[in-house]
Design an enzyme around this catalytic site. Structure first.
Site, short mmCIF file in Angstrom:
data_model
loop_
_atom_site.label_atom_id
_atom_site.label_comp_id
_atom_site.label_asym_id
_atom_site.label_seq_id
_atom_site.Cartn_x
_atom_site.Cartn_y
_atom_site.Cartn_z
N GLU A 179 -18.62 18.98 -61.59
CA GLU A 179 -20.05 18.81 -62.26
C GLU A 179 -20.00 18.96 -63.64
O GLU A 179 -20.93 19.73 -64.10
CB GLU A 179 -21.11 19.80 -61.45
CG GLU A 179 -21.03 19.51 -60.08
CD GLU A 179 -22.38 20.12 -59.26
OE1 GLU A 179 -22.73 19.75 -58.11
OE2 GLU A 179 -22.98 21.17 -59.82
N GLU A 376 -19.73 16.58 -52.32
CA GLU A 376 -20.55 17.67 -51.87
C GLU A 376 -21.96 17.08 -51.36
O GLU A 376 -22.30 16.06 -52.01
CB GLU A 376 -20.96 18.75 -53.18
CG GLU A 376 -20.08 19.53 -53.58
CD GLU A 376 -20.41 20.62 -54.58
OE1 GLU A 376 -21.59 21.00 -54.79
OE2 GLU A 376 -19.35 20.79 -55.24
C1 BG6 Z 1 -23.24 22.34 -56.75
C2 BG6 Z 1 -21.80 23.09 -57.01
O1 BG6 Z 1 -24.13 22.26 -57.76
O2 BG6 Z 1 -24.03 22.78 -55.62
C3 BG6 Z 1 -21.66 24.33 -55.98
O3 BG6 Z 1 -20.80 22.52 -57.21
C4 BG6 Z 1 -22.91 24.91 -55.51
O4 BG6 Z 1 -20.83 25.18 -56.70
C5 BG6 Z 1 -23.77 23.63 -54.76
O5 BG6 Z 1 -22.66 25.93 -54.69
C6 BG6 Z 1 -24.88 24.19 -54.15
O6 BG6 Z 1 -25.78 24.98 -54.86
P1 BG6 Z 1 -26.23 26.48 -54.49
O7 BG6 Z 1 -26.92 26.86 -55.81
O8 BG6 Z 1 -27.04 26.19 -53.49
O9 BG6 Z 1 -25.09 27.14 -54.17
#
Ligand code: BG6
Length: 478
Positions: A179, A376
């Protein structure tokens, strides 16, 4: 219809699940200084924050993670049971170079990832490695000021060369930075910069980006020198953005928002040059171009070594509204914006928008024509364990099903999609809040926000559901 060799899997990041934060010679990373709890970003974002660990005041869930460092065999066996074709994880930079500026790597750290990779390969799971995911050796942030310092290019190059050389024969898929565009709103995670070391100034953020772009291109060069078949991508947060209405003022603001947040980094990393709107961006954010250190040689490197594919995360969309006087704001995944009346949000306020994923894929593929990899996606939610031990996470199944359906439509639109790795395939520590209770996994981990629990793993309802999805290559989604 997904490709025959579609890469179904799951994604994690070292600092959020490994734990063992000082084991076998590992140095401290910036993530190790980030406290748990909803106030996490407030603490890190305050002018006083100076990367100190204060155990009397805060808990630090990343220190223990879910103890994947010692339990990775059990975890990978569960991934294999779901039929994973790939597993996206990251390498903790400070396991390999504890301070970041050493000449020689830490062999014990390298050995850990040898074992992890071999464990994946034992089950024919392709490792997909993010070289740097929201952490860097703390020393590089404190002593060098994070990514705004050009010396980090050399340190990262050494790190990338070390891991690509060591694992490149076994691991085909790589990404350079997680990211990378997140620094727009919060440079602490990906650039090692907070207010006390210059993270509040966009001049530094743009310099840091430039240094990261060059470092990323050098990693692409190293990978292709090792083996031209290695696939090495960039990785961005993509948040589809909409104009609140058909007012051309809002439409134009939406275009600008898209360029700034979604496309700026990929324009450089995929096309190999700064986009035409860069100057406008500099002006808007008060960046003095003459003060940026960008050499001719850097620009040649960017041009010569673009990435092979685009990895991206997709959780939610955003709305742009320039004309209303009063708007209801929302936040989520490091982003702000305006409430979309057509969408529901997660318990953490992230606006859920499967259709937006189809749009995202078409926008990215239409602009760049390089393969996409959704690395993701997922729903952070509170899961309830029933008295009989089961966890009925049907809300998560619904979320994922709708997003996979949107992916299918985009593939029918002609988008070249390599794979799909839902986030946090096993429950892990949240990046934005350091909470355990914000869970994404198919696998439940018995651990609460204060660090209590057995750490035992158990299967949620989504475990068998996802297994079927993979078995049928995405045909059976119910
Ligand atoms: C992404 C990141 O932004 O979202 C992860 O690459 C992160 O590291 C994921 O865990 C989910 O976000 P969060 O804040 O719910 O853990």
């Amino acid at each position: 219809m997904f490709k025959k060799d579609f890469l179904w899997g799951g994604a994690t990041a070292a600092n959020q699940l490994e734990g063992a934060y000082q084991a076998d010679g590992k140095g401290l990373s910036v993530a190790d200084t980030m406290p748990g709890g909803k106030q996490r970003f407030q603490v890190i974002g305050s002018p006083e924050f100076d990367w100190e660990i204060d155990e009397e005041k805060y808990v630090y869930p990343n220190h223990r993670g879910i103890d994947h460092y010692d339990r990775f065999r059990e975890d990978i066996a569960l991934f294999a049971e779901m039929g994973f074709k790939c597993y996206r994880f990251s390498i903790a930079w400070s396991r390999i170079f504890p301070k970041g500026d050493e000449q020689q790597p830490n062999e014990a750290g390298l050995k850990f990832y040898d074992d992890l990779i071999d464990e994946c390969l034992k089950y024919n799971i392709e490792p997909v490695i993010t070289i740097s995911h929201y952490e860097m050796p703390l020393h590089l942030a404190k002593e060098y000021g994070g990514w705004k310092n050009r010396q980090l290019i050399t340190f990262y190059e050494r790190f990338a060369k070390t891991v690509l050389t060591r694992y490149g024969k076994k691991v085909k898929y790589w990404m350079t930075f997680n990211e990378i565009n997140s620094a727009f709103h919060f440079p602490a995670l990906s650039q090692g910069m907070v207010i006390s070391n210059g993270g509040g100034e966009m001049q530094n953020v743009f310099q840091a980006w430039h240094n990261q772009f060059v470092a990323s291109s050098l990693a692409v060069k190293i990978a292709h020198d090792i083996d031209p078949d290695l696939q090495i991508g960039c990785m961005i947060i993509y948040a589809t953005t909409y104009s609140i209405d058909s007012n051309p003022i809002n439409q134009a603001a939406n275009l600008v928002q898209n360029q700034e947040f979604n496309f700026f980094c990929t324009d450089v990393q995929v096309r190999g040059e700064y986009p035409t709107y860069t100057k406008r961006l500099y002006n808007k954010f008060g960046v003095d171009q003459n003060e940026l250190e960008i050499t001719e040689e850097d620009l040649e490197i960017l041009k010569a070594y673009p990435v092979d594919y685009i990895g991206f995360s997709y959780y939610m969309s955003m709305v742009v509204d320039e004309t209303s006087e009063e708007t209801e704001g929302v936040s989520g995944n490091l982003l702000g914006g305006v409430k979309n009346p057509f969408l529901k949000a997660s318990e953490w306020g992230w606006q859920i928008d499967p259709e937006g994923l189809r749009i995202a894929m078409n926008e990215l593929y239409g602009r760049y024509q390089v393969p996409l990899f959704i690395v993701e996606n997922g729903l952070g939610a509170i899961d309830e364990v029933q008295p009989d031990g089961t966890i009925e996470d049907n809300y998560r199944i619904d979320y994922l099903r709708e997003h996979i359906e949107a992916m299918k439509k985009a593939v029918d639109d002609g988008v070249d999609l390599m794979g799909y790795t839902p986030w946090g395939c096993i429950d892990l520590v949240s990046a934005s809040t350091g909470e355990m209770s914000k869970r994404y996994g198919f696998i439940y981990v018995d651990l609460d926000d204060e660090g209590n629990g057995t750490l035992d793993r158990s299967k949620k309802a989504s475990f068998d559901w996802y297994k079927k999805v993979i078995e049928t290559n995405g045909e059976e989604l119910n």
